[in-house]
Design an enzyme around this catalytic site. Structure first.
Site, mmCIF file in Angstrom:
data_model
loop_
_atom_site.group_PDB
_atom_site.id
_atom_site.type_symbol
_atom_site.label_atom_id
_atom_site.label_comp_id
_atom_site.label_asym_id
_atom_site.label_seq_id
_atom_site.Cartn_x
_atom_site.Cartn_y
_atom_site.Cartn_z
ATOM 1 N N GLU A 97 -4.717 4.979 -2.447
ATOM 2 C CA GLU A 97 -3.821 4.604 -1.351
ATOM 3 C C GLU A 97 -2.411 4.313 -1.841
ATOM 4 O O GLU A 97 -2.215 3.515 -2.771
ATOM 5 C CB GLU A 97 -4.385 3.387 -0.602
ATOM 6 N N HIS A 153 5.707 1.318 2.698
ATOM 7 C CA HIS A 153 4.525 2.184 2.662
ATOM 8 C C HIS A 153 4.910 3.643 2.885
ATOM 9 O O HIS A 153 4.418 4.533 2.193
ATOM 10 C CB HIS A 153 3.517 1.736 3.719
#
Length: 464
Positions: free
Chosen positions: A109, A417
């Site tokens: 991730e 992100h």
């Protein structure tokens, strides 16, 4: 291409599609485990893929060129056909109990490793992380049915309890030499939940091993002792002698195998680039944690963020992340409702943020002595004991949680992100180095979203 060639090409495609669909109608196989690795791959490719050669090529790309190493991986599990890679990153600058660590993290991730590293750097100048191993007790159970008089069963258990220890002495010998073994055995009445249901509830100390095989071997012997002793117990009726053991298995819920990790500092010391007003930040941070303590919908996502850090280190060190996940989430619901694993307070101008979680980990046994990268990661952590690894893993979870909450209560979580995710989008569209430079330059001051990036790539290529 002439018309006849075009027709022939389309005809071949149609026949290939028909054959592919026919194969999919009969995709069962006997004796699959006895096939060689190549035979397994060929069967899968020909039964599930319209272009078998491409499927075979993809699988074999991930074989290790070192045949000895590949065989080692092949033998970890059954029916192996290839390796599934997960990136291994490192997060440096973790100051834990006055000692510096570089923490290995195996995870796919985006932004997890970056966030952990950022938290580590932030707290390294504010005293670092402090940790305490609260307890290291692990649990296993023998689940059985007994249809007789409970008082007779209790007396029977008291009379034979010493036999449980003596009958497992050969199994526990090595563990006892290391300071571990069976700590206690209790008889528990669960007949209010299921008729005739009882347990032998057993606590263990397994030192530096996770201890699953050790615990399960001991439990199976305890079950044999229970049945054998019951069969010869004079005070039991014929029916009572027939104790039915349902199963003997360790529990991944280890509420007495606990570690605490914490950071703290004066509120004014929280000030940095994105925290201009530390008092307001601290209040918002504590409120965000409080919301996760009372709102299960938020708590699940909140705790998932903690597990981003925990799982990544657990995997990198060859431990069982599924067991850790199950135990941690059960602990989050220990009071009857699902709640935050972390907590925060402001008292007398002092900010404090901590978590306490159950972690059953090992640094010997299992993959720790087999997987080359696991050995590498443990050596990078300076060959920790199981308790030291518990501390490192808990800190990774707390650091990850701090990074997420800092972003959520200041700039928002998507800014950082999506910057990390941008590379994944560019790789997906196989951009050139020139295109990559233009795209990154454009999105320096623009909001990044998948659709916005795709539109920019399309516009860029249309102009070219």
């Amino acid at each position: 291409m002439c018309l006849s060639e075009l027709l022939k090409k389309n005809q071949n495609r149609i026949f290939a599609k028909i054959n592919f669909n026919c194969l999919k109608m009969n995709n069962t196989i006997a004796g699959f485990s006895k096939l060689s690795k190549d035979e397994k791959i060929n069967w899968i490719a020909n039964h599930y893929f319209a272009t078998p050669d491409e499927a075979i090529e993809t699988v074999k790309k991930y074989w290790n060129s070192d045949k000895v190493l590949q065989q080692l991986h092949d033998e970890f599990i059954e029916n192996t056909i290839s390796n599934f890679y997960v990136p291994l990153g490192v997060a440096p600058n973790f100051l834990i109990n006055g000692r510096n660590y570089t923490i290995p993290m195996a995870i796919e991730e985006s932004s997890v490793v970056a966030a952990a590293s950022k938290s580590a750097k932030f707290w390294a100048t504010r005293g670092g992380f402090t940790t305490t191993v609260v307890a290291t007790e692990k649990i296993g159970q023998v689940h059985f049915l007994f249809s007789g008089d409970e008082s007779k069963l209790t007396s029977f258990f008291t009379n034979i309890k010493s036999s449980f220890f003596s009958d497992t002495v050969t199994l526990t010998q090595n563990m006892r030499q290391r300071g571990g073994g069976i700590l206690n055995i209790e008889l528990r009445n669960k007949t209010d939940l299921i008729p005739n249901y009882y347990q032998l509830h057993v606590t263990f100390e397994t030192k530096d091993s996770m201890g699953a095989n050790f615990i399960n071997s001991c439990l199976e012997q305890l079950a044999k002792t229970l049945k054998n002793q019951a069969n010869s117990y004079d005070l039991f009726s014929t029916e009572e002698k027939e104790i039915e053991v349902i199963m003997s298995i360790l529990s991944n819920f280890v509420p007495n195998c606990l570690v605490r990790a914490e950071v703290s500092c004066p509120v004014e010391d929280l000030k940095e680039k994105h925290i201009e007003n530390p008092e307001v930040f601290a209040q918002r941070f504590v409120q965000a944690v409080r919301i996760a303590e009372v709102e299960p919908y938020r708590a699940v996502t909140h705790n998932k963020g903690i597990m981003n850090g925990i799982d990544a280190v657990v995997i990198a060190t060859g431990n069982d992340f599924r067991a850790v996940e199950a135990g941690v989430h059960a602990y989050a619901a220990k009071n009857g409702g699902y709640s935050s694993l972390s907590h925060a307070t402001i008292e007398n101008g002092h900010f404090r943020f901590w978590l306490e979680i159950p972690l059953a980990l090992g640094t010997v046994g299992g993959l720790t002595g087999l997987h080359p990268l696991v050995k590498f990661c443990l050596e990078m952590l300076e060959k920790p004991s199981a308790q030291e690894l518990m501390e490192v893993v808990a800190v990774a979870g707390l650091a990850q949680n701090f990074a997420a909450l800092r972003s959520l209560t200041t700039t928002g979580i998507q800014e950082g992100h999506m910057k990390m995710h941008l590379n994944n989008i560019l790789n997906q569209f196989q951009v050139t180095s020139d295109e990559r430079n233009s795209i990154k330059q454009h999105f320096k001051n623009e909001t990044i979203s998948h659709s916005a990036v795709v539109r920019f790539i399309e516009d860029l290529r249309n102009k070219q």
